[in-house]
Every structure is written in structure tokens, then in C-alpha cells.
Motif scaffolding. Structure first.
Motif, PDB file in Angstrom:
ATOM      1  N   LYS A 185      11.590 -30.547  68.634  1.00 57.78           N
ATOM      2  CA  LYS A 185      11.509 -29.419  67.711  1.00 57.78           C
ATOM      3  C   LYS A 185      10.092 -29.100  67.244  1.00 57.78           C
ATOM      4  O   LYS A 185       9.845 -28.025  66.705  1.00 57.78           O
ATOM      5  N   LEU A 186       9.176 -30.027  67.427  1.00 54.07           N
ATOM      6  CA  LEU A 186       7.808 -29.821  66.964  1.00 54.07           C
ATOM      7  C   LEU A 186       6.963 -29.144  68.040  1.00 54.07           C
ATOM      8  O   LEU A 186       7.230 -29.278  69.232  1.00 54.07           O
ATOM      9  N   PRO A 187       5.893 -28.433  67.652  1.00 50.65           N
ATOM     10  CA  PRO A 187       4.989 -27.820  68.623  1.00 50.65           C
ATOM     11  C   PRO A 187       4.299 -28.865  69.498  1.00 50.65           C
ATOM     12  O   PRO A 187       4.282 -30.059  69.173  1.00 50.65           O
ATOM     13  N   SER A 188       3.704 -28.411  70.588  1.00 53.56           N
ATOM     14  CA  SER A 188       3.131 -29.331  71.577  1.00 53.56           C
ATOM     15  C   SER A 188       1.929 -30.118  71.054  1.00 53.56           C
ATOM     16  O   SER A 188       1.553 -31.134  71.645  1.00 53.56           O
ATOM     17  N   TYR A 189       1.308 -29.677  69.944  1.00 51.98           N
ATOM     18  CA  TYR A 189       0.162 -30.431  69.429  1.00 51.98           C
ATOM     19  C   TYR A 189       0.593 -31.650  68.609  1.00 51.98           C
ATOM     20  O   TYR A 189      -0.257 -32.392  68.095  1.00 51.98           O
ATOM     21  N   PHE A 190       1.891 -31.867  68.469  1.00 54.99           N
ATOM     22  CA  PHE A 190       2.393 -33.121  67.912  1.00 54.99           C
ATOM     23  C   PHE A 190       2.680 -34.082  69.061  1.00 54.99           C
ATOM     24  O   PHE A 190       3.290 -33.704  70.063  1.00 54.99           O
ATOM     25  N   LEU A 191       2.248 -35.330  68.907  1.00 54.99           N
ATOM     26  CA  LEU A 191       2.474 -36.320  69.954  1.00 54.99           C
ATOM     27  C   LEU A 191       3.051 -37.603  69.375  1.00 54.99           C
ATOM     28  O   LEU A 191       2.635 -38.056  68.304  1.00 54.99           O
ATOM     29  N   ARG A 192       3.983 -38.169  70.106  1.00 58.56           N
ATOM     30  CA  ARG A 192       4.544 -39.456  69.706  1.00 58.56           C
ATOM     31  C   ARG A 192       3.637 -40.551  70.265  1.00 58.56           C
ATOM     32  O   ARG A 192       3.446 -40.663  71.477  1.00 58.56           O
ATOM     33  N   VAL A 193       3.054 -41.358  69.389  1.00 61.30           N
ATOM     34  CA  VAL A 193       2.123 -42.403  69.812  1.00 61.30           C
ATOM     35  C   VAL A 193       2.693 -43.808  69.591  1.00 61.30           C
ATOM     36  O   VAL A 193       2.019 -44.804  69.865  1.00 61.30           O
ATOM     37  N   HIS A 194       3.907 -43.868  69.084  1.00 60.96           N
ATOM     38  CA  HIS A 194       4.550 -45.145  68.766  1.00 60.96           C
ATOM     39  C   HIS A 194       6.034 -44.840  68.622  1.00 60.96           C
ATOM     40  O   HIS A 194       6.413 -43.703  68.343  1.00 60.96           O
ATOM     41  N   ARG A 195       6.882 -45.813  68.820  1.00 59.77           N
ATOM     42  CA  ARG A 195       8.315 -45.556  68.691  1.00 59.77           C
ATOM     43  C   ARG A 195       8.681 -45.076  67.286  1.00 59.77           C
ATOM     44  O   ARG A 195       9.701 -44.418  67.088  1.00 59.77           O
ATOM     45  N   VAL A 212      -4.947 -44.537  65.670  1.00 61.28           N
ATOM     46  CA  VAL A 212      -5.462 -43.204  65.397  1.00 61.28           C
ATOM     47  C   VAL A 212      -5.712 -43.117  63.898  1.00 61.28           C
ATOM     48  O   VAL A 212      -4.862 -43.514  63.101  1.00 61.28           O
ATOM     49  N   VAL A 213      -6.864 -42.610  63.500  1.00 62.14           N
ATOM     50  CA  VAL A 213      -7.172 -42.414  62.087  1.00 62.14           C
ATOM     51  C   VAL A 213      -7.088 -40.926  61.797  1.00 62.14           C
ATOM     52  O   VAL A 213      -7.810 -40.118  62.398  1.00 62.14           O
ATOM     53  N   LEU A 214      -6.192 -40.563  60.888  1.00 66.07           N
ATOM     54  CA  LEU A 214      -6.010 -39.168  60.533  1.00 66.07           C
ATOM     55  C   LEU A 214      -6.905 -38.796  59.365  1.00 66.07           C
ATOM     56  O   LEU A 214      -7.448 -39.671  58.675  1.00 66.07           O
ATOM     57  N   LEU A 215      -7.066 -37.504  59.147  1.00 63.70           N
ATOM     58  CA  LEU A 215      -7.835 -37.042  57.999  1.00 63.70           C
ATOM     59  C   LEU A 215      -7.248 -37.638  56.726  1.00 63.70           C
ATOM     60  O   LEU A 215      -6.040 -37.649  56.530  1.00 63.70           O
ATOM     61  N   GLY A 216      -8.098 -38.168  55.859  1.00 66.79           N
ATOM     62  CA  GLY A 216      -7.614 -38.837  54.661  1.00 66.79           C
ATOM     63  C   GLY A 216      -7.616 -40.343  54.814  1.00 66.79           C
ATOM     64  O   GLY A 216      -7.322 -41.068  53.870  1.00 66.79           O
ATOM     65  N   GLY A 217      -7.937 -40.832  56.026  1.00 66.82           N
ATOM     66  CA  GLY A 217      -8.075 -42.269  56.241  1.00 66.82           C
ATOM     67  C   GLY A 217      -6.813 -43.009  56.636  1.00 66.82           C
ATOM     68  O   GLY A 217      -6.818 -44.240  56.726  1.00 66.82           O
ATOM     69  N   MET A 218      -5.696 -42.296  56.878  1.00 70.00           N
ATOM     70  CA  MET A 218      -4.457 -42.966  57.261  1.00 70.00           C
ATOM     71  C   MET A 218      -4.542 -43.467  58.699  1.00 70.00           C
ATOM     72  O   MET A 218      -4.837 -42.701  59.612  1.00 70.00           O
ATOM     73  N   GLU A 219      -4.288 -44.768  58.908  1.00 64.84           N
ATOM     74  CA  GLU A 219      -4.335 -45.362  60.240  1.00 64.84           C
ATOM     75  C   GLU A 219      -2.929 -45.444  60.833  1.00 64.84           C
ATOM     76  O   GLU A 219      -2.015 -45.988  60.218  1.00 64.84           O
ATOM     77  N   ILE A 220      -2.765 -44.901  62.045  1.00 63.33           N
ATOM     78  CA  ILE A 220      -1.485 -44.898  62.739  1.00 63.33           C
ATOM     79  C   ILE A 220      -1.594 -45.763  63.987  1.00 63.33           C
ATOM     80  O   ILE A 220      -2.470 -45.524  64.831  1.00 63.33           O
ATOM     81  N   PRO A 221      -0.750 -46.780  64.156  1.00 58.73           N
ATOM     82  CA  PRO A 221      -0.840 -47.630  65.346  1.00 58.73           C
ATOM     83  C   PRO A 221      -0.387 -46.899  66.609  1.00 58.73           C
ATOM     84  O   PRO A 221       0.449 -46.008  66.554  1.00 58.73           O
ATOM     85  N   ILE A 222      -0.953 -47.294  67.731  1.00 57.91           N
ATOM     86  CA  ILE A 222      -0.527 -46.772  69.032  1.00 57.91           C
ATOM     87  C   ILE A 222       0.325 -47.848  69.697  1.00 57.91           C
ATOM     88  O   ILE A 222      -0.129 -48.971  69.910  1.00 57.91           O
ATOM     89  N   GLY A 223       1.568 -47.528  70.006  1.00 60.05           N
ATOM     90  CA  GLY A 223       2.472 -48.498  70.607  1.00 60.05           C
ATOM     91  C   GLY A 223       2.076 -48.860  72.023  1.00 60.05           C
ATOM     92  O   GLY A 223       1.406 -48.089  72.721  1.00 60.05           O
ATOM     93  N   SER A 225       3.699 -48.905  74.722  1.00 57.45           N
ATOM     94  CA  SER A 225       4.210 -47.988  75.743  1.00 57.45           C
ATOM     95  C   SER A 225       3.538 -46.623  75.699  1.00 57.45           C
ATOM     96  O   SER A 225       3.810 -45.771  76.541  1.00 57.45           O
ATOM     97  N   TYR A 226       2.667 -46.415  74.696  1.00 62.50           N
ATOM     98  CA  TYR A 226       2.047 -45.105  74.516  1.00 62.50           C
ATOM     99  C   TYR A 226       0.524 -45.169  74.618  1.00 62.50           C
ATOM    100  O   TYR A 226      -0.169 -44.242  74.214  1.00 62.50           O
ATOM    101  N   LYS A 227      -0.016 -46.256  75.185  1.00 61.79           N
ATOM    102  CA  LYS A 227      -1.458 -46.435  75.241  1.00 61.79           C
ATOM    103  C   LYS A 227      -2.163 -45.275  75.927  1.00 61.79           C
ATOM    104  O   LYS A 227      -3.238 -44.843  75.513  1.00 61.79           O
ATOM    105  N   GLU A 228      -1.556 -44.771  77.005  1.00 64.37           N
ATOM    106  CA  GLU A 228      -2.219 -43.703  77.752  1.00 64.37           C
ATOM    107  C   GLU A 228      -2.231 -42.384  76.997  1.00 64.37           C
ATOM    108  O   GLU A 228      -2.942 -41.445  77.369  1.00 64.37           O
ATOM    109  N   ILE A 229      -1.458 -42.288  75.925  1.00 70.39           N
ATOM    110  CA  ILE A 229      -1.464 -41.079  75.101  1.00 70.39           C
ATOM    111  C   ILE A 229      -2.876 -40.848  74.533  1.00 70.39           C
ATOM    112  O   ILE A 229      -3.291 -39.710  74.317  1.00 70.39           O
ATOM    113  N   VAL A 230      -3.625 -41.921  74.323  1.00 65.99           N
ATOM    114  CA  VAL A 230      -4.970 -41.792  73.794  1.00 65.99           C
ATOM    115  C   VAL A 230      -5.821 -40.912  74.713  1.00 65.99           C
ATOM    116  O   VAL A 230      -6.571 -40.051  74.250  1.00 65.99           O
ATOM    117  N   ASN A 231      -5.674 -41.106  76.020  1.00 66.49           N
ATOM    118  CA  ASN A 231      -6.431 -40.293  76.972  1.00 66.49           C
ATOM    119  C   ASN A 231      -6.012 -38.821  76.903  1.00 66.49           C
ATOM    120  O   ASN A 231      -6.827 -37.919  77.048  1.00 66.49           O
TER     121      ASN A 231
END
Length: 235
Positions: A185-195, A212-223, A225-231
Motif C-alpha cells: 500500500k505504500l509508495p515505492s520510496y518506502f522500503l522494507r529493510v528488516h522483517r 540506516v540513520v533517519l533524520l532526527g537520529g533514529m537508527e533502524i537495523p538492516i535485517g 535477509s535485506y542486506k542488499e537493500i542498502v545497495n
């Protein structure tokens, strides 16, 4: 509703690679695999398939011959080790052309191409849905109230058991749902980086191979199975 797909390839290793990639995308269902295009054609006569991953170079019947001579066809993504077949494939109105060895990132981009070409509006009868997608926002059922959330205001989404939390710069909205239901349901600029996490790539301040560090300093882990999402984010 998930994407029902099928793989036709005479190389067992190539099938295994696609099986692994498909397992990492929650809204795709692998219905069957075939190493013989003739058997695959018979299967399509009786089974509805949305998306077909089709190898080109196969003995007896090539992928190109299969496309030209099969009347019942799902949408097709060609797979091959030979770049020179790309032009002919696109002339046959395929969705994409994957060159072996197929990375998860390249596979993921092809799935997004399929989704972009097959986006449909949910029937209005689905009134029991926890979220309803409308243009640039969603309505989320929280505390028996339908709350409007603008896509652009979302930093990330995470899940805890049977609940999903939508984090914006100003608020956190909680709804009883599964995170997988948000993926489509989300636009393509949203990506799942962890389960348990979906991020808004437009809110990224920095990233590493681990988080991934988002604006505001929030750190989100990369799972794992999603390592290649970084690329994919870097591109």
C-alpha cells in the motif's frame, strides 16, 4: 492479495536463486517451478499465474519460442546469461530482462516494475481493512478512529507482535495489523529493510551495511535477509 509466480528454467541452480529471492519478498507466492517449458505450458492451461520468470536458452523450446507460441500467458520477466537477447525480448512486451547471475537488488527492481504496471485500486467493499490507500496518504484505524497519515510525514514503520506503529516527526500511531499489509500500500520510496521495519528512503540521513540513520537520529537495523537493500538505497 499476493503475486502468484512461476519459474521456468532448465538450470536447477538458477531456479534455486530465484526461489531464495522470492522468499525474501512477503507479497509473492511461488506456485511452481519447471525445468521444461512444454510441461510449464500445460500447467498454465489450468492454473492462474500472475508473473512468470522465464529462461531464454533452453533445449527443444526456447523462452522466446514459448512466448510466441503459448496463448495463455502471465506477465513475463526473462532470465538469461546472454545479453544479446534483450532487444528481442522487449519487442515481445516483457516486463523486464534479468541477466544471470541475478542479484536480489536487480530482482527486487523487477518486482517493483511489475507492481507499477499492475497497480489497482482496492474495491470499496473492503470496509474491514485496517488501512485504506488514497493518493498521497493512508487512513489508519487507531483507537476506533480513522486517522489520516500523509506518506511524506512518515519516518518509518515498525511492528510489535500483532501491532504496527507508524512513526512521524510529531507522533506515533498504533494500529492492530501486520507490517506485511503495508508493503503493497505504500509508495515505492518506502522500503522494507528488516522483517519488523519499513523506512521512508526520503528521510535517510546516513547509512552503513548494518543500519540506516533517519533524520532526527533514529537508527533502524538492516535485517540479514535485506542486506542488499542498502545497495538499492544508494542507487
Amino acid at each position: 492479495m499476493g503475486i502468484k509466480c512461476m519459474v521456468v528454467d532448465d538450470e536447477p541452480l538458477a531456479i534455486k536463486v530465484l526461489e531464495k529471492h522470492i522468499m525474501q519478498v512477503p507479497d509473492i507466492e511461488l506456485v511452481s517451478t519447471f525445468d521444461n517449458p512444454i510441461t510449464a505450458g500445460d500447467f498454465l492451461q489450468n492454473t492462474a499465474i500472475d508473473l512468470l520468470f522465464l529462461d531464454i536458452q533452453m533445449p527443444v523450446v526456447t523462452g522466446i519460442d514459448f512466448i510466441k507460441n503459448t496463448t495463455i500467458q502471465p506477465k513475463i520477466i526473462l532470465t538469461t546469461a546472454y545479453r544479446e537477447y534483450a532487444l528481442e525480448g522487449y519487442e515481445l512486451d516483457i516486463i523486464d530482462y534479468l541477466l544471470k547471475p541475478i542479484s536480489f537488488i536487480r530482482f527486487y527492481k523487477s518486482i517493483n516494475k511489475y507492481k507499477a504496471l499492475n497497480t489497482t485500486i482496492e474495491p470499496i467493499a473492503h470496509k474491514s481493512s485496517e488501512i485504506d490507500t488514497i493518493s498521497d496518504h493512508i487512513f489508519v484505524n487507531s483507537n476506533k478512529r480513522m486517522i489520516r497519515v500523509e506518506f511524506n510525514n512518515i519516518l518509518f514503520i515498525d511492528s510489535i507482535k500483532d501491532y504496527v506503529r507508524i512513526h512521524t516527526a510529531d507522533d506515533t500511531i498504533i494500529t492492530k495489523d501486520k507490517i506485511s499489509s503495508f508493503v503493497e500500500k505504500l509508495p515505492s520510496y518506502f522500503l522494507r529493510v528488516h522483517r519488523s521495519y519499513i523506512i521512508n528512503t526520503g528521510k535517510i540521513a546516513s547509512l552503513t551495511s548494518k543500519d540506516v540513520v533517519l533524520l532526527g537520529g533514529m537508527e533502524i537495523p538492516i535485517g540479514a535477509s535485506y542486506k542488499e537493500i542498502v545497495n538499492l538505497i544508494k542507487n
